[in-house]
Design an enzyme around this catalytic site. Sequence first.
Site, PDB file in Angstrom:
ATOM      1  N   LYS A  68      51.688  48.962  63.152  1.00  0.00           N
ATOM      2  CA  LYS A  68      51.688  50.382  63.523  1.00  0.00           C
ATOM      3  C   LYS A  68      50.596  51.177  62.808  1.00  0.00           C
ATOM      4  CE  LYS A  68      56.564  50.640  64.841  1.00  0.00           C
ATOM      5  NZ  LYS A  68      57.848  51.367  64.678  1.00  0.00           N
ATOM      6  N   ASP A 105      58.925  57.244  67.554  1.00  0.00           N
ATOM      7  CA  ASP A 105      60.095  56.821  66.790  1.00  0.00           C
ATOM      8  C   ASP A 105      60.963  57.996  66.353  1.00  0.00           C
ATOM      9  OD1 ASP A 105      59.641  54.070  66.924  1.00  0.00           O
ATOM     10  OD2 ASP A 105      58.360  54.078  65.143  1.00  0.00           O
TER      11      ASP A 105
END
Length: 273
Positions: A68, A105
Amino acid sequence: MTEQARYAVVGNPIEHSLSPRIHAAFAEQTGEALVYERLLAPLEGFRDAVERFFAEGGAGLNVTVPFKQQAWEMAGRHEPRAARAGAVNTLWRAADSTLIGDNTDGAGLARDLRVNNGVTLTGARVLVLGAGGAVRGILDPLLAEGPREVVIANRTPARAEELRELFADSGTLVACTFEDLAGPFDVIINGTSASLRGDLPPLPGGLITPETVCYDMMYSQAETAFNAWARQQGAGLRLDGLGMLVEQAAESFLQWRGVRPDTGPVMAMLRPA
């Protein structure tokens, strides 16, 4: 016959990912023509894997551990909620071929708490365990809900303090070690991965009341170690990260396809009652 757009989730390891099932269900529900695959990238070959995927006509990628941060570095433009997160879990190319990075997220976590489980974050005293990339990715959307205070507790206090300074303009943040915690809290979010290994941070007593909501960002078919601890401490509501996983996927789907799927049936499919 409509050509199917190609999407994938990239990570290492990746075979465990539920994302292909989730996005296949979204596509069937919305009538969007797409395929969604797993893409295993070598630990030292993430950039090459991403460039090859888009060069071969790929439309969008989800990014999972451990890539990420590299995805954030690759993106030529960041959505606002990804800019400070330092991590990207959603990639696509703009019309001018610029690689755009987003982080869905935190929005997925906040929506799972508020919409799916009726948890009020506004005015709440919230404890977040851990100060790694997973926590960094949720702080902006979490603070946008208007909690009274967010306490970041970490084994290494310097990392918690770094996050406190980075997000200090977004709300009331406190950084401390696990040992320095003083409860009770309205919501406790576990952002460490230790729970899936059966481990827990060294947490003191007095953090939980029967009204406390405990949320493990990790998901598991069995009860996680964190949620087992929360149950033993008397927490009234204990949740794992499956809802967050589905909701962040819906946010990615919305960015890619311009339509938000209904997440309820998908969560029911993944974890039947």
